[in-house]
Design a protein around this motif. Structure first.
Motif, mmCIF file in Angstrom:
data_model
loop_
_atom_site.group_PDB
_atom_site.id
_atom_site.type_symbol
_atom_site.label_atom_id
_atom_site.label_comp_id
_atom_site.label_asym_id
_atom_site.label_seq_id
_atom_site.Cartn_x
_atom_site.Cartn_y
_atom_site.Cartn_z
ATOM 1 N N ASP A 19 -9.680 39.113 -10.241
ATOM 2 C CA ASP A 19 -10.436 37.891 -10.526
ATOM 3 C C ASP A 19 -9.657 36.948 -11.446
ATOM 4 N N GLY A 20 -8.888 37.526 -12.354
ATOM 5 C CA GLY A 20 -8.101 36.702 -13.276
ATOM 6 C C GLY A 20 -7.040 35.895 -12.551
ATOM 7 N N CYS A 21 -6.381 36.546 -11.593
ATOM 8 C CA CYS A 21 -5.370 35.848 -10.785
ATOM 9 C C CYS A 21 -6.018 34.712 -10.001
ATOM 10 N N GLU A 22 -7.161 35.009 -9.411
ATOM 11 C CA GLU A 22 -7.876 34.020 -8.609
ATOM 12 C C GLU A 22 -8.280 32.823 -9.459
ATOM 13 N N LEU A 23 -8.802 33.083 -10.639
ATOM 14 C CA LEU A 23 -9.228 32.015 -11.537
ATOM 15 C C LEU A 23 -8.046 31.168 -12.003
ATOM 16 N N LYS A 24 -6.923 31.838 -12.307
ATOM 17 C CA LYS A 24 -5.724 31.138 -12.764
ATOM 18 C C LYS A 24 -5.208 30.174 -11.690
ATOM 19 N N VAL A 25 -5.172 30.641 -10.439
ATOM 20 C CA VAL A 25 -4.693 29.810 -9.337
ATOM 21 C C VAL A 25 -5.662 28.655 -9.084
ATOM 22 N N LYS A 26 -6.957 28.952 -9.090
ATOM 23 C CA LYS A 26 -7.958 27.917 -8.829
ATOM 24 C C LYS A 26 -7.927 26.826 -9.893
ATOM 25 N N LYS A 27 -7.794 27.232 -11.138
ATOM 26 C CA LYS A 27 -7.765 26.269 -12.246
ATOM 27 C C LYS A 27 -6.518 25.385 -12.161
ATOM 28 N N ALA A 28 -5.372 25.990 -11.834
ATOM 29 C CA ALA A 28 -4.127 25.219 -11.753
ATOM 30 C C ALA A 28 -4.178 24.214 -10.606
ATOM 31 N N LEU A 29 -4.662 24.651 -9.442
ATOM 32 C CA LEU A 29 -4.688 23.752 -8.280
ATOM 33 C C LEU A 29 -5.764 22.681 -8.409
ATOM 34 N N VAL B 190 -7.154 16.271 -5.699
ATOM 35 C CA VAL B 190 -7.759 17.478 -5.126
ATOM 36 C C VAL B 190 -9.272 17.331 -5.122
ATOM 37 N N LYS B 191 -9.884 17.547 -3.953
ATOM 38 C CA LYS B 191 -11.345 17.482 -3.820
ATOM 39 C C LYS B 191 -11.965 18.870 -3.928
ATOM 40 N N SER B 192 -11.336 19.884 -3.296
ATOM 41 C CA SER B 192 -11.884 21.239 -3.376
ATOM 42 C C SER B 192 -10.772 22.271 -3.226
ATOM 43 N N VAL B 193 -11.008 23.443 -3.808
ATOM 44 C CA VAL B 193 -10.097 24.582 -3.712
ATOM 45 C C VAL B 193 -10.925 25.781 -3.282
ATOM 46 N N GLU B 194 -10.583 26.349 -2.132
ATOM 47 C CA GLU B 194 -11.281 27.529 -1.627
ATOM 48 C C GLU B 194 -10.301 28.693 -1.591
ATOM 49 N N ILE B 195 -10.754 29.857 -2.072
ATOM 50 C CA ILE B 195 -9.886 31.025 -2.144
ATOM 51 C C ILE B 195 -10.529 32.180 -1.391
ATOM 52 N N ASN B 196 -9.740 32.830 -0.536
ATOM 53 C CA ASN B 196 -10.137 34.051 0.149
ATOM 54 C C ASN B 196 -9.145 35.122 -0.287
ATOM 55 N N ARG B 197 -9.536 35.920 -1.279
ATOM 56 C CA ARG B 197 -8.625 36.899 -1.854
ATOM 57 C C ARG B 197 -8.273 38.003 -0.865
ATOM 58 N N LYS B 198 -9.201 38.342 0.021
ATOM 59 C CA LYS B 198 -8.943 39.406 0.987
ATOM 60 C C LYS B 198 -7.793 39.018 1.914
ATOM 61 N N THR C 194 -5.898 19.138 4.414
ATOM 62 C CA THR C 194 -6.101 20.481 3.888
ATOM 63 C C THR C 194 -4.775 21.217 3.931
ATOM 64 N N VAL C 195 -4.364 21.745 2.790
ATOM 65 C CA VAL C 195 -3.120 22.503 2.680
ATOM 66 C C VAL C 195 -3.501 23.964 2.490
ATOM 67 N N ASP C 196 -3.006 24.826 3.385
ATOM 68 C CA ASP C 196 -3.272 26.254 3.293
ATOM 69 C C ASP C 196 -2.045 26.956 2.745
ATOM 70 N N LEU C 197 -2.275 27.825 1.762
ATOM 71 C CA LEU C 197 -1.197 28.579 1.139
ATOM 72 C C LEU C 197 -1.501 30.067 1.212
ATOM 73 N N LYS C 198 -0.448 30.871 1.215
ATOM 74 C CA LYS C 198 -0.590 32.313 1.062
ATOM 75 C C LYS C 198 -0.122 32.617 -0.356
ATOM 76 N N VAL C 199 -1.051 33.070 -1.192
ATOM 77 C CA VAL C 199 -0.760 33.328 -2.594
ATOM 78 C C VAL C 199 -1.149 34.766 -2.907
ATOM 79 N N ARG C 200 -0.253 35.492 -3.515
ATOM 80 C CA ARG C 200 -0.496 36.891 -3.866
ATOM 81 C C ARG C 200 -1.433 36.945 -5.068
ATOM 82 N N MET C 201 -2.674 37.453 -4.839
ATOM 83 C CA MET C 201 -3.675 37.573 -5.905
ATOM 84 C C MET C 201 -4.281 38.975 -5.849
ATOM 85 N N ASP C 202 -4.376 39.625 -7.012
ATOM 86 C CA ASP C 202 -4.875 40.993 -7.054
ATOM 87 C C ASP C 202 -6.249 41.129 -7.697
#
Length: 154
Positions: free
Chosen positions: A38-48, A54-62, A28-36
């Motif tokens: 839903d569009g940013c979140e979707l863009k990052v999730k789709k790219a990763l 890759v088996k799964s991508v989990e995002i915690n925007r907060k 599991t690789v954890d990253l800190k990604v600046r997301m503001d």
């Protein structure tokens, strides 16, 4: 040469012509990604998610945290996250109870999520050199002339 030695010899001969691939570990690789948004979140999730392995991508925007699980390398995941145009780095925080001095200047970070501090190896502290002599017995420091906060007996 016994049966075991013969089998090893034959297997070495067979593998010389073939290039062996090194298998990646499931991690599991954890990253800190600046997301503001839903569009940013979707863009990052789709790219990763498009990375191989890759088996799964989990995002915690907060927390601005992205967790990628799979047969991947950390530097490739980071490179892919940066390719979206977002500011990304490897997750720099650890739970505060895993750090010896969580409120030292190097470890404490106002931007860290609640319960986390920056990951530091050995925070330097000016009082550490004075206190190392007296680590064994705390009563010595209580009445020591070297300790400016010591009690005085009158």
């Amino acid at each position: 040469m016994g049966v075991g030695g013969t089998l090893e010899y034959i297997s070495e001969l067979m593998s010389i012509g073939h290039k062996q691939k090194k298998r990646k570990q499931l991690q599991t690789v954890d990253l800190k990604v600046r997301m503001d948004c839903d569009g940013c979140e979707l863009k990052v999730k789709k790219a990763l998610s498009s990375l191989t392995g890759v088996k799964s991508v989990e995002i915690n925007r907060k927390q601005q945290k992205v967790s990628v699980t799979g047969y991947v390398e950390a530097n490739k995941v980071l490179k892919k996250a940066k390719s979206t145009g977002k500011k990304a780095e490897i997750w720099p925080y650890v739970p505060y109870n895993l750090v010896a001095q969580p409120y030292a200047a190097q470890a404490y970070d106002k931007k860290a999520p609640p319960g986390y501090v920056r990951k530091v190896e050995n925070p330097t502290n000016n009082t550490s050199t004075v206190m190392t002599r007296y680590d064994q017995d705390p009563y010595i420091t209580m009445f020591s002339d070297d300790n400016p906060n010591a009690c005085s007996i009158m």
